[in-house]
Design a protein around this motif. Structure first.
Motif, PDB file in Angstrom:
ATOM      1  N   ALA A  57       0.835  -1.205   0.000  1.00  0.00           N
ATOM      2  CA  ALA A  57       0.000   0.000   0.000  1.00  0.00           C
ATOM      3  C   ALA A  57       0.868   1.252   0.000  1.00  0.00           C
ATOM      4  CB  ALA A  57      -0.933  -0.012   1.202  1.00  0.00           C
ATOM      5  N   ALA A  58       1.973   1.231   0.748  1.00  0.00           N
ATOM      6  CA  ALA A  58       2.877   2.388   0.785  1.00  0.00           C
ATOM      7  C   ALA A  58       3.515   2.620  -0.584  1.00  0.00           C
ATOM      8  CB  ALA A  58       3.947   2.174   1.844  1.00  0.00           C
ATOM      9  N   LEU A  59       3.891   1.553  -1.275  1.00  0.00           N
ATOM     10  CA  LEU A  59       4.512   1.711  -2.596  1.00  0.00           C
ATOM     11  C   LEU A  59       3.499   2.266  -3.590  1.00  0.00           C
ATOM     12  CD1 LEU A  59       7.016  -0.615  -4.320  1.00  0.00           C
ATOM     13  CD2 LEU A  59       5.016   0.118  -5.596  1.00  0.00           C
ATOM     14  N   TRP A  60       2.252   1.776  -3.543  1.00  0.00           N
ATOM     15  CA  TRP A  60       1.231   2.233  -4.481  1.00  0.00           C
ATOM     16  C   TRP A  60       0.732   3.641  -4.145  1.00  0.00           C
ATOM     17  CZ3 TRP A  60      -1.572  -3.026  -3.546  1.00  0.00           C
ATOM     18  CH2 TRP A  60      -0.951  -4.012  -4.350  1.00  0.00           C
ATOM     19  N   GLY A  61       0.814   4.015  -2.874  1.00  0.00           N
ATOM     20  CA  GLY A  61       0.329   5.332  -2.462  1.00  0.00           C
ATOM     21  C   GLY A  61      -1.137   5.382  -2.110  1.00  0.00           C
ATOM     22  N   TYR A  62      -1.796   4.256  -2.089  1.00  0.00           N
ATOM     23  CA  TYR A  62      -3.204   4.184  -1.654  1.00  0.00           C
ATOM     24  C   TYR A  62      -3.557   2.711  -1.445  1.00  0.00           C
ATOM     25  CZ  TYR A  62      -5.398   2.351  -5.953  1.00  0.00           C
ATOM     26  OH  TYR A  62      -5.798   1.550  -6.988  1.00  0.00           O
ATOM     27  N   ARG A  63      -4.777   2.462  -0.938  1.00  0.00           N
ATOM     28  CA  ARG A  63      -5.221   1.099  -0.633  1.00  0.00           C
ATOM     29  C   ARG A  63      -6.371   0.720  -1.556  1.00  0.00           C
ATOM     30  NH1 ARG A  63      -3.414  -1.251   3.984  1.00  0.00           N
ATOM     31  NH2 ARG A  63      -2.066   0.049   5.311  1.00  0.00           N
ATOM     32  N   PRO A  64      -6.103  -0.104  -2.555  1.00  0.00           N
ATOM     33  CA  PRO A  64      -7.194  -0.534  -3.441  1.00  0.00           C
ATOM     34  C   PRO A  64      -8.154  -1.476  -2.694  1.00  0.00           C
ATOM     35  CG  PRO A  64      -5.182  -1.729  -3.947  1.00  0.00           C
ATOM     36  CD  PRO A  64      -4.802  -0.697  -2.936  1.00  0.00           C
ATOM     37  N   LYS A  65      -9.393  -1.541  -3.179  1.00  0.00           N
ATOM     38  CA  LYS A  65     -10.379  -2.419  -2.546  1.00  0.00           C
ATOM     39  C   LYS A  65     -10.141  -3.858  -2.979  1.00  0.00           C
ATOM     40  CE  LYS A  65     -14.039   1.008  -2.028  1.00  0.00           C
ATOM     41  NZ  LYS A  65     -15.447   1.363  -2.338  1.00  0.00           N
ATOM     42  N   LEU A  66     -10.095  -4.738  -1.971  1.00  0.00           N
ATOM     43  CA  LEU A  66      -9.895  -6.154  -2.279  1.00  0.00           C
ATOM     44  C   LEU A  66     -11.092  -6.690  -3.060  1.00  0.00           C
ATOM     45  CD1 LEU A  66      -8.457  -7.434   1.144  1.00  0.00           C
ATOM     46  CD2 LEU A  66      -7.205  -6.927  -0.961  1.00  0.00           C
ATOM     47  N   GLY A  67     -10.773  -7.526  -4.033  1.00  0.00           N
ATOM     48  CA  GLY A  67     -11.817  -8.137  -4.850  1.00  0.00           C
ATOM     49  C   GLY A  67     -12.273  -7.254  -5.988  1.00  0.00           C
ATOM     50  N   GLN A  68     -11.732  -5.991  -6.090  1.00  0.00           N
ATOM     51  CA  GLN A  68     -12.132  -5.103  -7.178  1.00  0.00           C
ATOM     52  C   GLN A  68     -10.957  -4.727  -8.093  1.00  0.00           C
ATOM     53  OE1 GLN A  68     -14.361  -1.724  -5.825  1.00  0.00           O
ATOM     54  NE2 GLN A  68     -15.771  -2.948  -4.574  1.00  0.00           N
ATOM     55  N   ALA A  69      -9.793  -4.598  -7.499  1.00  0.00           N
ATOM     56  CA  ALA A  69      -8.604  -4.247  -8.300  1.00  0.00           C
ATOM     57  C   ALA A  69      -8.008  -5.516  -8.902  1.00  0.00           C
ATOM     58  CB  ALA A  69      -7.563  -3.553  -7.427  1.00  0.00           C
ATOM     59  N   TYR A  70      -7.470  -5.385 -10.115  1.00  0.00           N
ATOM     60  CA  TYR A  70      -6.914  -6.531 -10.816  1.00  0.00           C
ATOM     61  C   TYR A  70      -5.429  -6.317 -11.138  1.00  0.00           C
ATOM     62  CZ  TYR A  70     -11.422  -8.790 -11.590  1.00  0.00           C
ATOM     63  OH  TYR A  70     -12.612  -9.440 -11.417  1.00  0.00           O
ATOM     64  N   TRP A  71      -4.671  -7.401 -11.044  1.00  0.00           N
ATOM     65  CA  TRP A  71      -3.278  -7.567 -11.493  1.00  0.00           C
ATOM     66  C   TRP A  71      -2.239  -6.739 -10.722  1.00  0.00           C
ATOM     67  CZ3 TRP A  71      -6.884  -6.714 -15.671  1.00  0.00           C
ATOM     68  CH2 TRP A  71      -7.324  -7.917 -16.246  1.00  0.00           C
ATOM     69  N   CYS A  72      -2.579  -5.480 -10.451  1.00  0.00           N
ATOM     70  CA  CYS A  72      -1.634  -4.669  -9.684  1.00  0.00           C
ATOM     71  C   CYS A  72      -2.408  -3.528  -9.040  1.00  0.00           C
ATOM     72  CB  CYS A  72      -0.532  -4.113 -10.592  1.00  0.00           C
ATOM     73  SG  CYS A  72       0.732  -3.143  -9.721  1.00  0.00           S
ATOM     74  N   GLY A  73      -2.035  -3.191  -7.829  1.00  0.00           N
ATOM     75  CA  GLY A  73      -2.740  -2.131  -7.113  1.00  0.00           C
ATOM     76  C   GLY A  73      -2.273  -0.739  -7.463  1.00  0.00           C
TER      77      GLY A  73
END
Length: 479
Positions: A57-73
Protein backbone atom coordinates in the motif's frame (compact mmCIF):
# COMPACT_ATOMS: atom_id res chain seq x y z
CA UNK A 1 7.85 -22.79 -15.27
CA UNK A 2 5.97 -23.43 -11.99
CA UNK A 3 6.91 -22.34 -8.50
CA UNK A 4 7.86 -25.79 -7.24
CA UNK A 5 10.77 -27.41 -5.42
CA UNK A 6 13.38 -24.85 -6.37
CA UNK A 7 11.28 -21.95 -4.98
CA UNK A 8 8.80 -22.69 -2.19
CA UNK A 9 8.44 -26.42 -2.63
CA UNK A 10 5.35 -28.27 -3.81
CA UNK A 11 2.11 -26.68 -2.49
CA UNK A 12 1.52 -27.88 1.05
CA UNK A 13 -1.57 -27.46 3.27
CA UNK A 14 -0.76 -23.78 3.93
CA UNK A 15 -0.44 -23.01 0.23
CA UNK A 16 -3.52 -25.07 -0.51
CA UNK A 17 -5.34 -23.11 2.14
CA UNK A 18 -4.28 -19.89 0.49
CA UNK A 19 -5.12 -21.42 -2.81
CA UNK A 20 -8.62 -22.08 -1.63
CA UNK A 21 -9.41 -18.50 -0.58
CA UNK A 22 -6.16 -16.67 -1.50
CA UNK A 23 -6.58 -14.74 1.77
CA UNK A 24 -4.16 -15.80 4.51
CA UNK A 25 -6.65 -14.81 7.21
CA UNK A 26 -5.16 -14.99 10.72
CA UNK A 27 -2.68 -17.65 9.73
CA UNK A 28 1.02 -17.50 10.47
CA UNK A 29 1.60 -16.88 6.77
CA UNK A 30 -0.41 -13.66 6.91
CA UNK A 31 1.43 -12.43 9.98
CA UNK A 32 4.71 -13.10 8.18
CA UNK A 33 3.56 -11.28 5.04
CA UNK A 34 2.22 -8.33 7.06
CA UNK A 35 5.57 -7.98 8.80
CA UNK A 36 7.63 -7.93 5.61
CA UNK A 37 9.27 -4.64 4.60
CA UNK A 38 8.92 -5.72 0.95
CA UNK A 39 5.70 -4.99 -0.93
CA UNK A 40 3.75 -8.29 -1.36
CA UNK A 41 0.27 -8.94 -2.71
CA UNK A 42 -1.76 -11.98 -3.83
CA UNK A 43 -4.33 -12.45 -6.62
CA UNK A 44 -6.67 -15.20 -7.63
CA UNK A 45 -6.40 -17.03 -10.96
CA UNK A 46 -8.29 -14.22 -12.74
CA UNK A 47 -5.87 -11.59 -11.40
CA UNK A 48 -8.20 -10.13 -8.79
CA UNK A 49 -6.26 -8.86 -5.77
CA UNK A 50 -7.22 -10.79 -2.63
CA UNK A 51 -4.51 -9.58 -0.26
CA UNK A 52 -1.74 -6.97 0.06
CA UNK A 53 0.45 -5.90 2.95
CA UNK A 54 1.17 -2.40 4.27
CA UNK A 55 4.44 -2.16 2.33
CA UNK A 56 2.52 -2.70 -0.94
CA UNK A 57 0.00 0.00 0.00
CA UNK A 58 2.88 2.39 0.79
CA UNK A 59 4.51 1.71 -2.60
CA UNK A 60 1.23 2.23 -4.48
CA UNK A 61 0.33 5.33 -2.46
CA UNK A 62 -3.20 4.18 -1.65
CA UNK A 63 -5.22 1.10 -0.63
CA UNK A 64 -7.19 -0.53 -3.44
CA UNK A 65 -10.38 -2.42 -2.55
CA UNK A 66 -9.90 -6.15 -2.28
CA UNK A 67 -11.82 -8.14 -4.85
CA UNK A 68 -12.13 -5.10 -7.18
CA UNK A 69 -8.60 -4.25 -8.30
CA UNK A 70 -6.91 -6.53 -10.82
CA UNK A 71 -3.28 -7.57 -11.49
CA UNK A 72 -1.63 -4.67 -9.68
CA UNK A 73 -2.74 -2.13 -7.11
CA UNK A 74 -0.83 0.71 -8.72
CA UNK A 75 -2.85 3.73 -9.83
CA UNK A 76 -1.07 3.69 -13.22
CA UNK A 77 1.80 1.70 -14.68
CA UNK A 78 4.56 2.62 -17.15
CA UNK A 79 7.51 0.95 -18.79
CA UNK A 80 10.95 2.34 -17.82
CA UNK A 81 11.09 4.30 -21.11
CA UNK A 82 7.90 6.16 -20.14
CA UNK A 83 5.48 4.23 -22.32
CA UNK A 84 2.11 3.30 -20.72
CA UNK A 85 1.80 -0.24 -19.35
CA UNK A 86 -1.80 -1.54 -19.25
CA UNK A 87 -2.60 -3.47 -16.09
CA UNK A 88 -3.66 -6.55 -18.08
CA UNK A 89 -0.20 -6.62 -19.68
CA UNK A 90 1.80 -6.14 -16.50
CA UNK A 91 4.29 -8.85 -15.38
CA UNK A 92 1.79 -10.51 -12.99
CA UNK A 93 -0.84 -10.73 -15.75
CA UNK A 94 1.79 -12.39 -17.96
CA UNK A 95 2.66 -14.83 -15.15
CA UNK A 96 -0.97 -15.83 -14.78
CA UNK A 97 -1.58 -16.06 -18.51
CA UNK A 98 1.53 -18.13 -19.23
CA UNK A 99 1.68 -20.03 -15.93
CA UNK A 100 5.33 -19.14 -15.25
CA UNK A 101 7.32 -16.78 -13.05
CA UNK A 102 8.42 -13.54 -14.76
CA UNK A 103 11.87 -12.22 -14.01
CA UNK A 104 14.24 -9.54 -15.28
CA UNK A 105 11.53 -6.95 -15.90
CA UNK A 106 11.26 -3.41 -14.55
CA UNK A 107 8.27 -1.10 -14.40
CA UNK A 108 7.24 2.26 -12.94
CA UNK A 109 4.22 2.78 -10.67
CA UNK A 110 2.46 6.14 -10.53
CA UNK A 111 0.81 7.08 -7.27
CA UNK A 112 -2.39 9.15 -7.17
CA UNK A 113 -0.32 12.21 -6.22
CA UNK A 114 1.77 11.82 -9.39
CA UNK A 115 4.90 10.39 -7.74
CA UNK A 116 6.69 7.83 -9.90
CA UNK A 117 8.23 4.78 -8.23
CA UNK A 118 10.47 2.49 -10.30
CA UNK A 119 10.30 -1.13 -9.14
CA UNK A 120 11.27 -4.68 -10.03
CA UNK A 121 8.39 -7.22 -9.81
CA UNK A 122 8.76 -10.92 -8.97
CA UNK A 123 5.35 -12.41 -9.97
CA UNK A 124 5.01 -16.16 -9.41
CA UNK A 125 1.93 -18.30 -10.19
CA UNK A 126 0.49 -20.53 -7.43
CA UNK A 127 -0.75 -24.07 -8.11
CA UNK A 128 -2.77 -26.34 -5.85
CA UNK A 129 -1.98 -29.98 -5.16
CA UNK A 130 -3.68 -30.99 -8.39
CA UNK A 131 -1.47 -28.58 -10.39
CA UNK A 132 -4.37 -26.26 -11.05
CA UNK A 133 -3.58 -22.54 -11.27
CA UNK A 134 -5.27 -20.90 -8.32
CA UNK A 135 -3.60 -17.48 -8.26
CA UNK A 136 -0.28 -15.65 -8.01
CA UNK A 137 1.92 -13.90 -5.49
CA UNK A 138 3.98 -10.85 -6.40
CA UNK A 139 6.78 -9.05 -4.59
CA UNK A 140 7.66 -5.49 -5.67
CA UNK A 141 11.14 -4.13 -4.93
CA UNK A 142 11.40 -0.33 -4.91
CA UNK A 143 14.57 0.58 -6.83
CA UNK A 144 14.27 4.39 -6.57
CA UNK A 145 17.53 4.65 -4.65
CA UNK A 146 19.32 2.41 -7.12
CA UNK A 147 17.97 4.43 -10.03
CA UNK A 148 19.19 7.64 -8.44
CA UNK A 149 22.59 6.09 -7.87
CA UNK A 150 22.67 4.91 -11.47
CA UNK A 151 21.65 8.36 -12.75
CA UNK A 152 24.29 10.00 -10.57
CA UNK A 153 26.87 7.54 -11.85
CA UNK A 154 25.83 8.24 -15.43
CA UNK A 155 26.03 12.00 -14.87
CA UNK A 156 29.44 11.63 -13.28
CA UNK A 157 30.61 9.42 -16.12
CA UNK A 158 29.40 11.97 -18.67
CA UNK A 159 31.14 14.79 -16.82
CA UNK A 160 34.40 12.85 -16.64
CA UNK A 161 34.22 11.86 -20.29
CA UNK A 162 33.48 15.39 -21.51
CA UNK A 163 36.00 17.12 -19.23
CA UNK A 164 38.77 19.09 -20.92
CA UNK A 165 41.26 17.87 -18.34
CA UNK A 166 42.85 14.44 -18.60
CA UNK A 167 41.28 12.11 -16.01
CA UNK A 168 42.61 8.62 -15.42
CA UNK A 169 42.62 6.01 -12.69
CA UNK A 170 45.14 3.40 -11.63
CA UNK A 171 45.30 0.60 -9.08
CA UNK A 172 47.77 0.43 -6.21
CA UNK A 173 50.29 -1.29 -8.49
CA UNK A 174 50.30 1.71 -10.81
CA UNK A 175 48.34 -0.04 -13.58
CA UNK A 176 45.95 2.19 -15.55
CA UNK A 177 42.29 1.16 -15.15
CA UNK A 178 40.35 4.12 -16.58
CA UNK A 179 41.08 6.73 -19.26
CA UNK A 180 38.86 9.59 -20.50
CA UNK A 181 38.80 11.55 -23.77
CA UNK A 182 40.73 14.40 -22.17
CA UNK A 183 43.58 12.01 -21.43
CA UNK A 184 43.48 10.83 -25.03
CA UNK A 185 43.78 14.42 -26.27
CA UNK A 186 46.55 15.31 -23.85
CA UNK A 187 48.74 12.21 -24.13
CA UNK A 188 47.83 10.89 -27.58
CA UNK A 189 46.89 7.35 -26.48
CA UNK A 190 43.38 5.93 -26.89
CA UNK A 191 42.01 3.96 -23.94
CA UNK A 192 42.64 0.53 -25.49
CA UNK A 193 46.33 1.38 -25.80
CA UNK A 194 46.91 2.20 -22.13
CA UNK A 195 44.28 0.48 -19.95
CA UNK A 196 45.99 -2.47 -18.28
CA UNK A 197 49.47 -0.98 -18.74
CA UNK A 198 51.66 0.68 -16.11
CA UNK A 199 51.28 4.43 -15.74
CA UNK A 200 55.06 4.73 -16.09
CA UNK A 201 54.63 4.73 -19.88
CA UNK A 202 53.70 8.40 -19.40
CA UNK A 203 56.67 9.26 -17.19
CA UNK A 204 60.06 10.39 -18.58
CA UNK A 205 63.01 8.26 -17.41
CA UNK A 206 64.45 11.06 -15.28
CA UNK A 207 61.20 11.32 -13.29
CA UNK A 208 60.41 7.65 -12.64
CA UNK A 209 61.20 8.14 -8.95
CA UNK A 210 58.04 10.27 -8.61
CA UNK A 211 55.64 7.33 -9.03
CA UNK A 212 56.70 5.23 -5.98
CA UNK A 213 56.42 8.30 -3.76
CA UNK A 214 52.97 9.12 -5.15
CA UNK A 215 51.77 5.55 -4.52
CA UNK A 216 53.14 5.63 -0.95
CA UNK A 217 51.18 8.80 -0.23
CA UNK A 218 48.02 7.38 -1.79
CA UNK A 219 48.26 4.21 0.32
CA UNK A 220 48.42 6.48 3.37
CA UNK A 221 45.17 8.08 2.22
CA UNK A 222 46.78 11.40 1.30
CA UNK A 223 45.63 13.65 -1.51
CA UNK A 224 48.32 15.12 -3.74
CA UNK A 225 47.36 18.59 -5.02
CA UNK A 226 48.99 21.10 -7.36
CA UNK A 227 51.87 18.83 -8.26
CA UNK A 228 53.63 20.32 -11.30
CA UNK A 229 55.71 17.89 -13.30
CA UNK A 230 56.57 16.72 -16.81
CA UNK A 231 55.02 13.79 -18.66
CA UNK A 232 55.61 12.12 -22.02
CA UNK A 233 53.14 11.85 -24.89
CA UNK A 234 52.73 8.92 -27.23
CA UNK A 235 54.91 10.66 -29.83
CA UNK A 236 57.70 11.05 -27.27
CA UNK A 237 57.29 14.80 -26.79
CA UNK A 238 57.31 16.18 -23.27
CA UNK A 239 54.57 18.32 -21.78
CA UNK A 240 54.33 20.39 -18.60
CA UNK A 241 51.31 19.31 -16.55
CA UNK A 242 49.72 20.02 -13.19
CA UNK A 243 48.50 16.94 -11.30
CA UNK A 244 45.87 16.39 -8.62
CA UNK A 245 45.86 12.83 -7.29
CA UNK A 246 43.23 11.37 -4.93
CA UNK A 247 42.75 7.94 -3.32
CA UNK A 248 39.93 5.71 -4.62
CA UNK A 249 38.09 3.72 -1.93
CA UNK A 250 35.74 0.73 -2.27
CA UNK A 251 32.40 0.38 -0.49
CA UNK A 252 34.23 -0.89 2.59
CA UNK A 253 36.36 2.25 2.73
CA UNK A 254 39.55 0.49 1.68
CA UNK A 255 41.93 2.32 -0.67
CA UNK A 256 42.08 0.39 -3.93
CA UNK A 257 43.62 2.88 -6.33
CA UNK A 258 44.03 6.52 -7.28
CA UNK A 259 42.42 8.99 -9.64
CA UNK A 260 44.54 11.54 -11.46
CA UNK A 261 43.46 14.83 -12.98
CA UNK A 262 46.15 16.21 -15.31
CA UNK A 263 46.07 19.68 -16.86
CA UNK A 264 48.32 21.11 -19.54
CA UNK A 265 50.16 24.03 -17.92
CA UNK A 266 52.38 24.88 -20.89
CA UNK A 267 50.67 28.26 -21.41
CA UNK A 268 50.75 28.95 -17.69
CA UNK A 269 54.48 28.28 -17.64
CA UNK A 270 54.99 30.56 -20.63
CA UNK A 271 52.88 33.26 -19.01
CA UNK A 272 54.95 32.91 -15.84
CA UNK A 273 58.16 33.26 -17.83
CA UNK A 274 56.79 36.35 -19.60
CA UNK A 275 55.76 37.82 -16.27
CA UNK A 276 59.16 37.13 -14.75
CA UNK A 277 60.82 38.74 -17.76
CA UNK A 278 58.58 41.78 -17.45
CA UNK A 279 59.30 42.07 -13.73
CA UNK A 280 63.04 41.89 -14.38
CA UNK A 281 62.68 44.52 -17.11
CA UNK A 282 60.64 46.74 -14.78
CA UNK A 283 63.17 46.30 -12.00
CA UNK A 284 66.00 47.21 -14.36
CA UNK A 285 64.19 50.24 -15.75
CA UNK A 286 63.07 51.53 -12.37
CA UNK A 287 66.57 51.30 -10.95
CA UNK A 288 67.95 53.08 -14.00
CA UNK A 289 65.31 55.81 -13.74
CA UNK A 290 66.05 56.36 -10.06
CA UNK A 291 69.75 56.60 -10.82
CA UNK A 292 69.09 58.96 -13.72
CA UNK A 293 66.71 61.11 -11.64
CA UNK A 294 69.33 61.39 -8.93
CA UNK A 295 71.89 62.49 -11.49
CA UNK A 296 69.51 65.10 -12.92
CA UNK A 297 68.93 66.60 -9.48
CA UNK A 298 72.66 66.68 -8.73
CA UNK A 299 73.61 68.25 -12.05
CA UNK A 300 70.72 70.71 -12.02
CA UNK A 301 71.67 71.89 -8.55
CA UNK A 302 75.09 72.99 -9.84
CA UNK A 303 73.62 75.53 -12.26
CA UNK A 304 70.41 76.57 -10.44
CA UNK A 305 70.55 79.75 -8.38
CA UNK A 306 67.23 79.37 -6.53
CA UNK A 307 65.11 76.49 -5.29
CA UNK A 308 62.33 77.49 -7.68
CA UNK A 309 64.75 77.41 -10.59
CA UNK A 310 66.01 73.99 -9.45
CA UNK A 311 62.45 72.62 -9.14
CA UNK A 312 61.50 73.94 -12.58
CA UNK A 313 64.62 72.54 -14.24
CA UNK A 314 64.25 69.11 -12.65
CA UNK A 315 60.53 68.99 -13.51
CA UNK A 316 61.12 69.86 -17.16
CA UNK A 317 63.98 67.41 -17.54
CA UNK A 318 62.04 64.58 -15.96
CA UNK A 319 59.07 65.38 -18.22
CA UNK A 320 61.37 65.10 -21.24
CA UNK A 321 62.54 61.70 -20.01
CA UNK A 322 58.92 60.60 -19.50
CA UNK A 323 58.06 61.52 -23.09
CA UNK A 324 61.08 59.64 -24.35
CA UNK A 325 60.30 56.66 -22.13
CA UNK A 326 56.75 56.59 -23.51
CA UNK A 327 58.16 55.77 -26.93
CA UNK A 328 59.53 52.47 -25.64
CA UNK A 329 56.36 51.20 -23.93
CA UNK A 330 55.26 49.43 -27.11
CA UNK A 331 58.16 47.03 -26.66
CA UNK A 332 57.06 45.95 -23.17
CA UNK A 333 55.47 42.44 -23.21
CA UNK A 334 51.71 42.64 -22.78
CA UNK A 335 51.44 46.27 -23.90
CA UNK A 336 48.28 47.14 -25.83
CA UNK A 337 50.26 49.39 -28.18
CA UNK A 338 51.39 48.18 -31.61
CA UNK A 339 54.62 46.24 -31.50
CA UNK A 340 57.72 48.10 -32.72
CA UNK A 341 61.31 46.85 -32.83
CA UNK A 342 62.64 50.09 -31.24
CA UNK A 343 62.29 53.83 -31.04
CA UNK A 344 64.03 55.85 -33.72
CA UNK A 345 66.09 58.99 -33.35
CA UNK A 346 63.72 60.99 -35.58
CA UNK A 347 60.74 59.95 -33.44
CA UNK A 348 62.62 60.93 -30.29
CA UNK A 349 63.47 64.36 -31.70
CA UNK A 350 59.84 64.99 -32.64
CA UNK A 351 58.58 63.99 -29.19
CA UNK A 352 61.11 66.12 -27.27
CA UNK A 353 60.67 69.20 -29.47
CA UNK A 354 56.88 68.97 -29.85
CA UNK A 355 56.16 71.39 -26.94
CA UNK A 356 58.21 74.09 -28.72
CA UNK A 357 56.71 73.59 -32.18
CA UNK A 358 53.18 74.88 -31.46
CA UNK A 359 53.89 78.43 -32.69
CA UNK A 360 54.50 78.31 -36.43
CA UNK A 361 55.31 81.30 -38.62
CA UNK A 362 53.88 81.61 -42.10
CA UNK A 363 52.68 78.02 -41.98
CA UNK A 364 56.21 76.62 -41.61
CA UNK A 365 57.17 74.18 -38.86
CA UNK A 366 59.88 75.49 -36.56
CA UNK A 367 61.74 72.18 -36.69
CA UNK A 368 62.99 70.38 -39.78
CA UNK A 369 64.56 66.90 -39.60
CA UNK A 370 66.48 65.55 -42.58
CA UNK A 371 68.80 62.66 -43.34
CA UNK A 372 68.79 58.99 -42.38
CA UNK A 373 67.06 57.69 -39.26
CA UNK A 374 68.49 55.22 -36.74
CA UNK A 375 67.07 53.04 -33.94
CA UNK A 376 67.87 54.17 -30.41
CA UNK A 377 67.20 52.30 -27.18
CA UNK A 378 68.56 51.43 -23.77
CA UNK A 379 70.75 53.91 -21.92
CA UNK A 380 71.39 55.82 -25.16
CA UNK A 381 67.69 56.71 -25.29
CA UNK A 382 67.73 58.46 -21.91
CA UNK A 383 70.97 60.26 -22.71
CA UNK A 384 69.74 61.54 -26.09
CA UNK A 385 66.40 62.58 -24.57
CA UNK A 386 68.13 64.75 -21.98
CA UNK A 387 70.54 66.22 -24.54
CA UNK A 388 67.76 67.12 -26.97
CA UNK A 389 65.73 68.61 -24.12
CA UNK A 390 68.69 70.81 -23.15
CA UNK A 391 69.17 71.87 -26.76
CA UNK A 392 65.49 72.85 -27.09
CA UNK A 393 65.30 74.55 -23.67
CA UNK A 394 68.40 76.68 -24.34
CA UNK A 395 67.06 77.57 -27.81
CA UNK A 396 63.77 78.69 -26.22
CA UNK A 397 65.60 80.83 -23.63
CA UNK A 398 68.44 82.30 -25.63
CA UNK A 399 68.37 81.03 -29.21
CA UNK A 400 66.18 80.56 -32.26
CA UNK A 401 63.06 79.57 -30.35
CA UNK A 402 63.10 82.81 -28.35
CA UNK A 403 61.89 84.75 -31.42
CA UNK A 404 58.68 84.22 -33.44
CA UNK A 405 60.54 83.54 -36.69
CA UNK A 406 63.34 81.35 -35.41
CA UNK A 407 63.76 77.85 -36.80
CA UNK A 408 65.92 74.84 -36.09
CA UNK A 409 67.28 72.38 -38.62
CA UNK A 410 68.37 68.91 -37.49
CA UNK A 411 70.47 67.17 -40.12
CA UNK A 412 71.42 63.48 -39.72
CA UNK A 413 74.12 61.63 -41.62
CA UNK A 414 76.10 58.43 -41.31
CA UNK A 415 79.26 56.86 -42.64
CA UNK A 416 82.15 54.60 -41.56
CA UNK A 417 80.09 53.33 -38.62
CA UNK A 418 79.52 56.86 -37.33
CA UNK A 419 76.16 58.58 -36.91
CA UNK A 420 76.22 62.37 -36.89
CA UNK A 421 73.55 64.85 -35.85
CA UNK A 422 73.93 68.58 -36.54
CA UNK A 423 71.58 70.95 -34.69
CA UNK A 424 71.53 74.37 -36.43
CA UNK A 425 69.57 77.38 -35.15
CA UNK A 426 68.50 80.17 -37.49
CA UNK A 427 66.47 83.35 -37.14
CA UNK A 428 67.21 83.89 -33.47
CA UNK A 429 68.93 86.81 -31.76
CA UNK A 430 72.50 87.59 -32.72
CA UNK A 431 74.93 85.56 -30.69
CA UNK A 432 77.38 87.95 -29.03
CA UNK A 433 79.03 85.85 -26.33
CA UNK A 434 78.63 82.66 -24.38
CA UNK A 435 79.43 81.41 -20.89
CA UNK A 436 82.72 79.68 -20.28
CA UNK A 437 81.42 77.90 -17.16
CA UNK A 438 80.37 74.27 -17.28
CA UNK A 439 76.57 74.26 -17.05
CA UNK A 440 74.15 71.34 -17.11
CA UNK A 441 74.42 70.91 -20.87
CA UNK A 442 78.19 70.72 -20.78
CA UNK A 443 78.12 68.29 -17.86
CA UNK A 444 75.54 66.15 -19.59
CA UNK A 445 77.50 66.15 -22.83
CA UNK A 446 80.65 65.05 -21.06
CA UNK A 447 78.91 62.30 -19.05
CA UNK A 448 76.61 61.02 -21.80
CA UNK A 449 78.29 61.61 -25.14
CA UNK A 450 81.91 61.20 -24.15
CA UNK A 451 81.80 58.70 -21.30
CA UNK A 452 78.72 56.62 -22.12
CA UNK A 453 78.56 56.70 -25.91
CA UNK A 454 82.22 57.26 -26.68
CA UNK A 455 81.27 60.10 -29.02
CA UNK A 456 82.07 63.77 -29.52
CA UNK A 457 80.02 66.95 -29.16
CA UNK A 458 81.06 70.44 -30.29
CA UNK A 459 79.36 73.83 -30.33
CA UNK A 460 79.87 76.67 -32.79
CA UNK A 461 78.44 80.03 -31.68
CA UNK A 462 77.90 81.65 -35.05
CA UNK A 463 76.41 85.15 -35.29
CA UNK A 464 73.26 83.82 -37.00
CA UNK A 465 72.77 81.07 -34.45
CA UNK A 466 74.23 78.17 -32.51
CA UNK A 467 75.34 75.04 -34.35
CA UNK A 468 75.86 71.78 -32.39
CA UNK A 469 77.56 68.78 -33.89
CA UNK A 470 77.08 65.39 -32.18
CA UNK A 471 78.85 62.29 -33.47
CA UNK A 472 78.68 58.75 -32.01
CA UNK A 473 79.34 55.20 -33.15
CA UNK A 474 76.14 53.92 -34.72
CA UNK A 475 76.14 50.62 -32.83
CA UNK A 476 76.25 52.53 -29.52
CA UNK A 477 72.78 53.96 -30.15
CA UNK A 478 71.20 50.66 -29.07
CA UNK A 479 73.18 50.08 -25.89
Amino acid sequence: MRLEDERLGRADTTVRGVGASLVPGDSDARRVLDALAAAVYVTDAAGKITYYNDAAAALWGYRPKLGQAYWCGSWKLYWPDGGPLPHDQCPLAVALREGRPVRGVEAVAQRPDGTLVPFIPYPTPIFDAADRLVGAVNMLVDVSDRREIERAAQRLSAIVESAEDAILAKDLNGVITDWNSGAERLFGYVADEVVGKPVTILIPPDRLDEEPEILRRIRRGERVEHFDTVRRRKDGSLIDIGLTISPIRNTAGQIVGASKVARDITERRRAQERRDLLLREMDHRIKNLFTLAGGIVTLSARSAETSAELASAVRERLAALARAHDLTLSRVPGSERPAEPSTTLHALIRVITAPYDDDQSEGRARFAITGPDAPVSGRALSGFALLLHEFATNAAKYGALSTPTGRIEVECSEGDGQFTLVWTERGGPTVQNHSKSEGFGSLLARLTVTNQLGGELSRDWRPEGLAIRLSVMRDRLSK
